[in-house]
Design a protein around this motif. Structure first.
Motif, short mmCIF file in Angstrom:
data_model
loop_
_atom_site.label_atom_id
_atom_site.label_comp_id
_atom_site.label_asym_id
_atom_site.label_seq_id
_atom_site.Cartn_x
_atom_site.Cartn_y
_atom_site.Cartn_z
N ARG A 135 40.92 41.88 37.37
CA ARG A 135 39.61 41.95 38.00
C ARG A 135 39.52 40.99 39.17
NH1 ARG A 135 38.01 41.53 32.84
NH2 ARG A 135 38.18 43.59 31.91
N GLY A 136 38.66 41.30 40.09
CA GLY A 136 38.35 40.34 41.16
C GLY A 136 39.33 40.33 42.32
N ILE A 137 40.23 41.30 42.41
CA ILE A 137 41.10 41.38 43.58
C ILE A 137 40.79 42.67 44.32
CG2 ILE A 137 43.47 41.46 44.41
CD1 ILE A 137 44.33 39.97 41.95
N ARG A 138 40.30 42.54 45.55
CA ARG A 138 40.02 43.75 46.33
C ARG A 138 41.31 44.20 47.01
NH1 ARG A 138 36.44 41.09 49.19
NH2 ARG A 138 36.99 42.24 51.05
N PRO A 139 41.67 45.48 46.85
CA PRO A 139 42.96 45.96 47.35
C PRO A 139 43.12 45.79 48.85
CG PRO A 139 41.95 47.60 45.92
CD PRO A 139 40.93 46.53 46.12
N GLU A 140 42.00 45.80 49.62
CA GLU A 140 42.14 45.72 51.08
C GLU A 140 42.19 44.27 51.57
OE1 GLU A 140 39.59 46.72 49.43
OE2 GLU A 140 37.66 46.11 50.31
N SER A 141 41.98 43.30 50.64
CA SER A 141 41.96 41.91 51.10
C SER A 141 43.37 41.41 51.41
CB SER A 141 41.32 41.03 50.02
OG SER A 141 42.05 41.15 48.82
N MET A 142 43.42 40.38 52.25
CA MET A 142 44.71 39.83 52.67
C MET A 142 45.36 39.07 51.51
SD MET A 142 46.40 40.27 55.21
CE MET A 142 45.76 40.53 56.83
N THR A 143 46.64 39.29 51.30
CA THR A 143 47.31 38.65 50.16
C THR A 143 47.23 37.13 50.23
OG1 THR A 143 48.84 40.51 50.21
CG2 THR A 143 49.46 38.63 48.85
N ALA A 144 47.36 36.59 51.44
CA ALA A 144 47.38 35.13 51.58
C ALA A 144 46.06 34.49 51.16
CB ALA A 144 47.70 34.75 53.02
N SER A 145 44.98 35.29 51.14
CA SER A 145 43.69 34.71 50.80
C SER A 145 43.52 34.53 49.30
CB SER A 145 42.56 35.60 51.34
OG SER A 145 42.51 36.81 50.61
N HIS A 146 44.51 34.94 48.53
CA HIS A 146 44.38 34.83 47.08
C HIS A 146 45.13 33.63 46.53
CE1 HIS A 146 42.22 38.56 46.47
NE2 HIS A 146 42.99 39.09 47.39
N THR A 147 44.71 33.22 45.36
CA THR A 147 45.39 32.09 44.73
C THR A 147 46.76 32.53 44.23
OG1 THR A 147 44.54 32.63 42.56
CG2 THR A 147 43.20 31.17 43.91
N LEU A 148 47.56 31.53 43.90
CA LEU A 148 48.90 31.79 43.37
C LEU A 148 48.81 32.69 42.15
CD1 LEU A 148 51.86 31.03 43.72
CD2 LEU A 148 51.48 29.13 42.16
N GLU A 149 47.85 32.42 41.29
CA GLU A 149 47.71 33.21 40.06
C GLU A 149 47.41 34.67 40.39
OE1 GLU A 149 44.81 31.90 37.19
OE2 GLU A 149 45.45 33.51 35.87
N GLU A 150 46.47 34.87 41.31
CA GLU A 150 46.11 36.26 41.65
C GLU A 150 47.28 37.00 42.26
OE1 GLU A 150 41.33 35.75 42.48
OE2 GLU A 150 42.75 35.15 44.02
N ARG A 151 48.05 36.29 43.07
CA ARG A 151 49.21 36.94 43.67
C ARG A 151 50.25 37.29 42.61
NH1 ARG A 151 50.88 33.35 48.67
NH2 ARG A 151 49.19 31.94 48.14
N LYS A 152 50.38 36.42 41.63
CA LYS A 152 51.31 36.71 40.53
C LYS A 152 50.84 37.95 39.76
CE LYS A 152 54.72 34.08 40.82
NZ LYS A 152 56.00 34.70 41.07
N LEU A 153 49.53 38.09 39.61
CA LEU A 153 49.00 39.25 38.90
C LEU A 153 49.25 40.53 39.71
CD1 LEU A 153 45.70 37.83 37.37
CD2 LEU A 153 47.89 38.25 36.24
N VAL A 154 49.13 40.43 41.04
CA VAL A 154 49.46 41.58 41.89
C VAL A 154 50.92 41.97 41.67
CG1 VAL A 154 49.75 42.35 44.26
CG2 VAL A 154 47.74 41.03 43.64
N GLU A 155 51.75 40.95 41.61
CA GLU A 155 53.17 41.21 41.36
C GLU A 155 53.38 41.90 40.01
OE1 GLU A 155 56.85 38.51 41.78
OE2 GLU A 155 55.18 37.44 42.67
N MET A 156 52.63 41.42 39.04
CA MET A 156 52.73 42.02 37.72
C MET A 156 52.33 43.50 37.78
SD MET A 156 50.72 40.98 34.20
CE MET A 156 49.22 41.87 34.56
N ALA A 157 51.24 43.77 38.47
CA ALA A 157 50.78 45.16 38.59
C ALA A 157 51.84 46.02 39.27
CB ALA A 157 49.46 45.20 39.37
N ARG A 158 52.45 45.45 40.31
CA ARG A 158 53.50 46.20 41.01
C ARG A 158 54.67 46.48 40.07
NH1 ARG A 158 56.17 47.59 45.57
NH2 ARG A 158 58.40 47.15 45.58
N ALA A 159 55.06 45.47 39.31
CA ALA A 159 56.20 45.64 38.41
C ALA A 159 55.90 46.68 37.34
CB ALA A 159 56.55 44.30 37.76
N LEU A 160 54.63 46.75 36.94
CA LEU A 160 54.30 47.61 35.81
C LEU A 160 53.87 49.01 36.21
CD1 LEU A 160 52.32 45.06 33.64
CD2 LEU A 160 54.50 46.10 33.05
N CYS A 161 53.51 49.22 37.50
CA CYS A 161 52.83 50.45 37.82
C CYS A 161 53.72 51.67 37.83
CB CYS A 161 52.03 50.33 39.11
SG CYS A 161 53.06 50.24 40.56
#
Lengths: 499, 319
Positions: A135-161
């Protein structure tokens, strides 16, 4: 749940320029199993995972995926073989939107007549985030604007999708909060439930025992042991993890701490940006002060701070003449020498001759009204080559051509040539063989006998116990425990303070 | 392992030999070829011409070696020498003293070099980009000031274009540069920084100060070269100094100096390279090659030499 083997490695070997990273590693990764990989830094666990996920190929040995040979040429190929990875480092590109990271290489899915439909992509991304509970990550937002944790979660989503059969989690949990960890554990369980396999890497042994069904222990690139769930035992794992065979014949033979009374360096209440917290101690002449701990415990930072490479936020390092350390040139003027643990990158110039390397700290000493004669340079280099018995054709030989041990001796010679009295040695025996180690230990003893003060930072416990007059164990940037040299000191005793 | 290290040692030796021989052989080859084609290369007039053209490049390349040895990059020589000469001329036209003109020329060149240094060392902008910007700024200045008319120097400066003055100056500059570069801490530090900045810093070299001094030395050389070019040309125009930077870089490369710096840089090679680049350009001229083709040929030769002598990056993580 079936116990079918999903992926197996057979006699995988891999070496980087000078170090053996993996040696004959054969492991089976079975379906429906969460397998923990554990080992010290440099034990080869990330190397193994990198080979599996196609970052680089193995030097020798083979991989089998679902019973057929598997040799990914890139991490993208591995991804398409349903192997999803969360890397140890940043696995996302900061300067592009989150959705683009999620679908990196998959953009064609949204391509119609050569044009990417952005809205479709963003919608798909939003769906994926929802599916994995992010939750709380807008797909169109810039990756750099997110915290390390949120970026790791994006990575997790990519790995799992793309529904991976093999889900690799390489030291990720340290970057996650409690909530993030729960999410990750949930997804690990769901991969297991649909009969996939998970490789889970972590330094936290309690976490490993909690999450994993099996644990594989690696040390120096060698598979040490595989434990099943019913064999899990924290102390056993710790010992297997750190303990090295104590072959004590080349260490010191005396068993008492000795040093001169004179204090060479006094450290008071040292704090640094890199994580040192309130470090205080005295270093005496003729003393070998061993500093140990896990790699990220702050001991390397302490070495750099002692030599003035890292500015303290608070606290002081004071020399015998009451001068307070200010920068590494000040340290060198006060007779200090430093050998970095990254020898080839930081302590020597590979593309320069032995002589050129050795004279660098001594320019001031060699110069007569600014003139440095080649005779003086040669004399200095020859003297060190002789006294350290460096194997070389001539002092004009390029340092790159020397073996690891001789390179290390050149780094030592540079400081002996400058008549250094205080030595900060960060992992002085890293990457050298037993023969050279013996020579290094003899050298340490010679330095001690000559009344030099030595700080020896090392990740190897036998060496720490075998050579030090005094041992300081660090943890989380602080000095955890201090031991005087004694015959009773054992590795398992010290490990407790490290982990 | 033993075999590998022996093979490695052989390869290094061979590379070293190539690197040492090619610059000398290259120059001899060029002299031979141009002499045999034109038959008049070694006439006194031609030799004087070559010397005159090489003069500026030799002095600037000597200073440039200090910058390139520590891994710096400077492509602003043409602009910097132009502006220095311009300022020198403007002052000389007010106060007619050649020595003051020399001082101004050196001072301005040093100032501009320092600008290069400050931006790249302390503000951490890539040296290449800084010098690119500086080059444009200097060109812009010249274009504005010299757009309507060119500035001539007073007659008192013209006698300095005399070999009786120029030769001793050149010899002195070479001797001092060689001494500083090969025999003092400044040159040795510069090479160490070029070899491995981290190691140099850890061994106690003041990296920032050393780099700053290197840029200063480069500035002094540009200033001296500018003064003598001024005394020869007699005037400053918008095109003054144009192309100098490329000739200097070509000189360094043809001399066998690695543009990434390091311990193997030998400063005398800069002199060799500077003569070579002028012999190449002049030679192509007297064998009546189309003027417009010369630069193209220079590019091809440069690429070839770079390919031949440079250490190729074969080491990678995954071998």
């Amino acid at each position: 749940m079936s116990e079918a083997v999903l992926l197996s490695t057979h006699n995988i070997c891999k070496h980087f320029v000078s170090t053996q990273a993996l040696c004959d590693v054969s492991v089976n990764f079975r379906r429906g199993v969460v397998k923990g990989l554990v080992g010290e830094n440099g034990s080869g666990k990330s190397t193994l995972v990198n080979i599996i996920s196609g970052v680089y190929p193995a030097a020798s040995g083979t991989l089998e995926l679902n019973g057929s040979p598997y040799a990914p040429k890139s991490s993208y190929e591995a991804y398409n073989c349903h192997i999803g990875t969360i890397t140890q480092e940043m696995g996302t590109i900061p300067s592009i939107p989150v959705a683009d990271n999620l679908f990196l290489g998959e953009e064609e899915r949204f391509m119609h007549h050569g044009v990417i439909n952005r809205r479709e992509m963003l919608q798909a991304a939003a769906q994926i985030f929802e599916r994995f509970g992010i939750r709380g990550i807008r797909p169109e937002s810039m990756t750099a604007s997110h915290t390390l944790e949120e970026r790791k979660l994006v990575e997790m989503a990519r790995a799992l999708c793309n529904d991976p059969d093999l889900f690799i989690v390489d030291e990720t949990t340290t970057a996650l909060s409690l909530h993030g960890r729960d999410l990750l554990y949930q997804n690990i369980r769901s991969v297991r439930e649909r009969n996939g396999c998970v490789i889970f890497i972590s330094h936290d042994i309690d976490e490993l025992m909690e999450v994993c069904d099996e644990i594989t222990i690696l040390r120096d690139g060698v598979l040490i042991r595989e434990l099943r769930k019913d064999e899990f035992d924290g102390d056993l794992i710790r010992e297997l993890l750190v303990g090295r065979q104590l072959s004590d014949h080349y260490y010191r033979t005396d068993h008492g701490p000795t040093h001169l009374n004179e204090v060479a360096v006094r450290v008071q209440g040292l704090y640094t940006m890199g994580g040192l917290k309130n470090v205080s101690f005295k270093l005496h002449k003729g003393e070998i002060l061993g500093i140990g701990g896990l790699t990220d415990c702050g001991m390397h930072e302490l070495g750099a701070a002692l030599f003035g490479l890292v500015k303290p936020v608070q606290g002081t390092v004071t020399f015998a003449d009451q001068t307070v350390l200010d920068g590494n040139q000040c340290a060198i003027r006060h007779g200090m020498g430093y050998i970095s643990k990254n020898r080839d990158q930081e302590s020597i110039i590979l593309e320069a001759s032995i002589m050129d390397n050795m004279v660098i700290p001594s320019y001031r000493k060699l110069a007569r009204h600014g003139y440095i004669s080649q005779r003086a340079e040669k004399a200095l280099a020859n003297e060190q080559v002789r006294s350290l018995s460096i194997k070389c054709r001539s002092i004009k030989q390029n340092v790159r051509e020397l073996s690891g041990g001789n390179k290390q001796k050149v780094a030592f010679g540079k400081w002996f040539g400058n008549e250094s009295e205080i030595f900060v040695l960060d992992c002085p025996t890293r990457g050298v063989d037993v023969g050279v180690k013996t020579a290094m230990y003899q050298l340490l003893m010679r330095m001690k006998a000559e009344g030099k003060a030595v700080v020896m930072i090392t990740e190897e416990l036998p060496e720490l116990i075998g050579m030090s007059d005094r041992i300081m164990i660090m943890k989380n940037g602080q000095i955890q425990m201090e031991y005087a040299r004694s015959a009773e000191l054992s590795e398992s005793y010290i490990i407790k303070d490290m982990i | 392992m033993e075999d590998r290290s022996k093979a490695l040692a052989r390869r290094y030796k061979a590379q070293e030999l190539i690197r040492n021989l090619i610059p000398v052989l290259g120059l001899l080859l060029l002299l031979l070829v141009f002499q045999s084609i034109s038959g008049k290369l070694f006439r006194m007039g031609n030799i004087k011409s070559i010397m005159n053209q090489a003069y500026t490049i030799i002095i600037v390349a000597l200073g440039g070696t200090f910058v390139y040895a520590h891994g710096g990059m400077d492509i602003s020589y043409g602009g910097v020498i132009g502006v220095s000469m311009l300022c020198s001329t403007l002052v000389a036209n007010q106060i007619d003293s050649p020595y003051l003109a020399l001082a101004v020329c050196v001072a301005v060149a040093c100032g501009l070099s320092l600008m290069n240094a400050v931006f790249s060392i302390y503000l951490k902008v890539s040296p290449l980009i800084v010098s690119l910007c500086l080059m444009y700024m200097c060109r812009g200045m010249l274009n504005v000031v010299c757009s309507s008319d060119k500035f001539s120097v007073p007659d008192s400066m013209l006698p300095f274009d005399d070999w009786a003055v120029k030769i001793p100056v050149l010899v002195a500059v070479i001797l001092i540069a060689v001494f500083l570069f090969e025999k003092t801490a400044i040159g040795k530090s510069s090479k160490a920084i070029g070899g491995n900045t981290v190691a140099a810093r850890q061994a106690g070299i003041n990296v920032e100060r050393t780099r700053l001094i290197c840029y200063l030395i480069s500035g002094i050389c540009i200033g001296i070269a500018g003064f003598f070019q001024l005394s020869r040309a007699g005037s400053v125009s918008t095109s003054t100094g144009q192309g100098l930077e490329m000739n200097v870089i070509t000189a360094l490369v043809l001399g066998g100096i690695s543009l990434s710096g390091g311990a193997r840089v030998r400063i005398l090679r800069a002199v060799l390279g500077a003569v070579t680049v002028i012999v190449l350009r002049f030679g192509l001229n007297i064998i009546r090659l189309d003027e417009n083709l010369i630069e193209g040929v220079q590019g091809v030769v440069l690429l070839f030499i770079v390919w031949l002598t440079y250490e190729k990056n074969r080491t990678n993580l995954y071998n």
